[in-house]
Design a protein around this motif. Structure first.
Motif, short mmCIF file in Angstrom:
data_model
loop_
_atom_site.label_atom_id
_atom_site.label_comp_id
_atom_site.label_asym_id
_atom_site.label_seq_id
_atom_site.Cartn_x
_atom_site.Cartn_y
_atom_site.Cartn_z
N LEU A 99 0.29 6.71 3.67
CA LEU A 99 1.04 7.48 2.68
C LEU A 99 2.43 7.88 3.17
N LEU A 100 2.55 8.19 4.45
CA LEU A 100 3.82 8.70 4.96
C LEU A 100 4.62 7.66 5.75
N LEU A 101 3.98 7.02 6.73
CA LEU A 101 4.70 6.08 7.58
C LEU A 101 5.04 4.78 6.84
N VAL A 102 4.02 4.17 6.24
CA VAL A 102 4.23 2.88 5.57
C VAL A 102 5.10 3.04 4.33
N MET A 103 4.69 3.95 3.44
CA MET A 103 5.47 4.13 2.21
C MET A 103 6.86 4.68 2.53
N GLY A 104 6.94 5.50 3.57
CA GLY A 104 8.24 6.05 3.98
C GLY A 104 9.20 4.96 4.43
N PHE A 105 8.74 4.09 5.34
CA PHE A 105 9.59 3.00 5.81
C PHE A 105 9.94 2.04 4.67
N ALA A 106 8.97 1.77 3.79
CA ALA A 106 9.21 0.86 2.66
C ALA A 106 10.29 1.40 1.74
N MET A 107 10.20 2.68 1.40
CA MET A 107 11.20 3.29 0.51
C MET A 107 12.55 3.43 1.20
N LEU A 108 12.54 3.73 2.49
CA LEU A 108 13.79 3.90 3.23
C LEU A 108 14.54 2.58 3.34
N ALA A 124 0.47 4.52 -10.14
CA ALA A 124 0.71 5.46 -9.04
C ALA A 124 0.03 6.80 -9.31
N ARG A 125 0.10 7.26 -10.57
CA ARG A 125 -0.53 8.55 -10.92
C ARG A 125 -2.06 8.45 -10.84
N LEU A 126 -2.61 7.31 -11.26
CA LEU A 126 -4.06 7.12 -11.16
C LEU A 126 -4.51 7.10 -9.70
N ASN A 127 -3.73 6.43 -8.85
CA ASN A 127 -4.02 6.44 -7.41
C ASN A 127 -3.94 7.86 -6.87
N ALA A 128 -2.93 8.61 -7.35
CA ALA A 128 -2.76 9.99 -6.89
C ALA A 128 -3.97 10.84 -7.27
N SER A 129 -4.47 10.66 -8.50
CA SER A 129 -5.65 11.42 -8.94
C SER A 129 -6.87 11.08 -8.09
N SER A 274 4.52 -3.03 -2.82
CA SER A 274 4.58 -2.20 -1.62
C SER A 274 3.81 -0.90 -1.79
N VAL A 275 4.03 -0.22 -2.92
CA VAL A 275 3.32 1.03 -3.19
C VAL A 275 1.83 0.77 -3.36
N SER A 276 1.50 -0.37 -4.00
CA SER A 276 0.10 -0.74 -4.19
C SER A 276 -0.60 -0.93 -2.84
N VAL A 277 0.07 -1.57 -1.88
CA VAL A 277 -0.50 -1.79 -0.55
C VAL A 277 -0.71 -0.46 0.16
N ALA A 278 0.32 0.40 0.15
CA ALA A 278 0.26 1.66 0.89
C ALA A 278 -0.78 2.63 0.31
N MET A 279 -0.68 2.88 -1.00
CA MET A 279 -1.60 3.84 -1.63
C MET A 279 -3.01 3.26 -1.75
N GLY A 280 -3.08 1.94 -2.02
CA GLY A 280 -4.39 1.30 -2.13
C GLY A 280 -5.15 1.34 -0.81
N SER A 281 -4.42 1.16 0.29
CA SER A 281 -5.06 1.20 1.61
C SER A 281 -5.58 2.61 1.92
N SER A 282 -4.80 3.62 1.58
CA SER A 282 -5.25 5.01 1.78
C SER A 282 -6.49 5.31 0.97
N SER A 327 5.89 9.82 -5.70
CA SER A 327 5.56 8.58 -6.42
C SER A 327 5.31 8.79 -7.91
N SER A 328 5.27 10.03 -8.37
CA SER A 328 4.85 10.31 -9.75
C SER A 328 5.83 9.81 -10.80
N ASP A 329 7.13 9.67 -10.45
CA ASP A 329 8.11 9.27 -11.46
C ASP A 329 8.32 7.76 -11.55
N GLY A 330 7.67 7.00 -10.66
CA GLY A 330 7.80 5.55 -10.71
C GLY A 330 9.12 5.02 -10.19
#
Length: 361
Positions: A99-108, A124-129, A274-282, A327-330
């Motif tokens: 959630l932090l390292l992978v998604m952080g580096f990807a977004m950066l 993203a919101r469904l994954n968040a829930s 990228s988000v699918s990989v990071a959040m899906g893995s978590s 991630s909530s705003d897409g």
């Protein structure tokens, strides 16, 4: 990237030699850890190639099953060796890292190339829930332990098994949702994944890749044995607590290849994938790997429950909160990636300086 993976393969025979010749726990730990990184990458490649042949439904299930296979193998070996607290720390670290390292580096890094990057906000919101449910489920056994007097270990163990079964059912429901009933919400990420595969190979040889997957899985198990057997002595001599090793080092080793994939596709402006990989893995760690470890521990007589160190739960809750918020705003940009990485660094330092607790030697 492929050249680096092939170079890292040299650490597999080195780690075997270090184990046989007794070169010391530090050398075994470091070389085994480096050897696992390319194996995890080849496991992912083999799974994707097999998925191309067997079709989207079975292929999706295969990808979901083997998504965190390396981490699961390392954790099972550690569990068999009685390092229950290290296993729990690895679960925590995997969720935080994705959630932090992978998604952080990807977004950066993606944000440095593209001013704004977009991804499917509904998914993203469904994954968040689902992650919120996972946090609640992980929190409940610890809350019961800390708010009740006289609760025995067997009671917490039974509660943990019950929660684990519920989480596995929920994981199954998420697979049905994402692959069947609402697959259209994930179509962009799947299309990106398929195009990535088509660039490399049109018609994979099924028998070849099944063989590669079996060999790689066996080698991961061997390297994991070396890694776990040398872990306590090596971390002590390197001045690291087993808590820090479990939360920070082991998840990075087990997930390095997946991390690289998420960052690479983000830099190609495929932030959906990228988000699918990071959040899906978590999600897979929280809803599948952790419950499987609880049930496996119950079966093999190594009581593994969901009664976590409270600080670990705080770290997971903080990670889920900020990741869900961003991630909530897409949409994403480099600053949001920087915020995720800053949070990871703060937690990393906290775990480094966290006093060693009982059971984490």
């Amino acid at each position: 990237m492929n050249k680096i993976l092939y170079i890292l393969l040299i650490f597999i025979p080195i780690s075997i030699a270090a184990h046989v010749l007794g070169w010391g726990s530090e050398v075994i730990f470091i070389t085994a850890g480096l050897g696992i990184i390319p194996l995890a990458a080849f496991m992912g490649i083999a799974t994707e190639e097999i998925a191309v042949v067997v079709g989207p439904n079975l292929g999706g299930l295969l990808n979901a099953t083997f998504g965190n296979a390396t981490e699961l193998i390392i954790a099972l070996v550690a569990l068999k060796s009685g390092l229950v607290e290290v296993v729990k720390a690895t679960i925590t670290g995997s969720v935080i890292g994705n959630l932090l390292l992978v998604m952080g580096f990807a977004m950066l890094l993606g944000g440095f190339r593209y001013k704004e990057q977009e991804f499917q906000p509904t998914a993203a919101r469904l994954n968040a829930s689902s992650m919120n449910l996972a946090v609640i489920a992980l929190l409940i056994p610890t809350a019961v332990e800390y708010t009740s007097s006289g609760v025995g270990e067997s009671t917490i163990q039974t509660l943990s098994v019950a929660v684990a079964i519920i989480l596995i059912i929920v994981y199954g429901l998420t697979l049905v949702f994402s692959m069947k009933t609402h697959a259209y919400l994930y179509d962009v990420g799947v299309a990106d994944l398929e195009s990535e595969g088509e660039e490399e190979q049109e018609k994979p040889n099924l028998l070849l890749w099944v063989g590669v997957l079996l060999v790689v899985t066996l080698l991961v198990a061997v390297e994991s044995e070396f890694l776990v057997d040398s872990l306590e002595e090596a971390t002590e001599s390197l001045g690291l607590s087993a808590l820090f090793t479990g939360v920070i080092l082991l998840p990075i080793i087990g997930n390095a290849a997946e991390h690289a994939t998420a960052i690479t596709v983000a830099m190609k402006n495929k932030m959906d994938l990228s988000v699918s990989v990071a959040m899906g893995s978590s999600l897979q760690i929280a809803l599948f790997v952790a419950p499987v470890l609880v049930i496996a521990g119950w079966i093999i007589g190594q009581p593994m429950d969901l009664n976590f160190n409270p600080f670990e739960l705080v770290a997971v809750a903080v990670s889920v909160l900020i990741a869900n918020s961003i991630s909530s705003d897409g949409q994403s940009n480099w600053l949001e990636g920087g915020l995720l990485l800053a949070t990871y660094l703060v937690l990393g330092f906290a775990f480094f300086f966290h006093p060693v607790v009982e059971g984490l030697g």
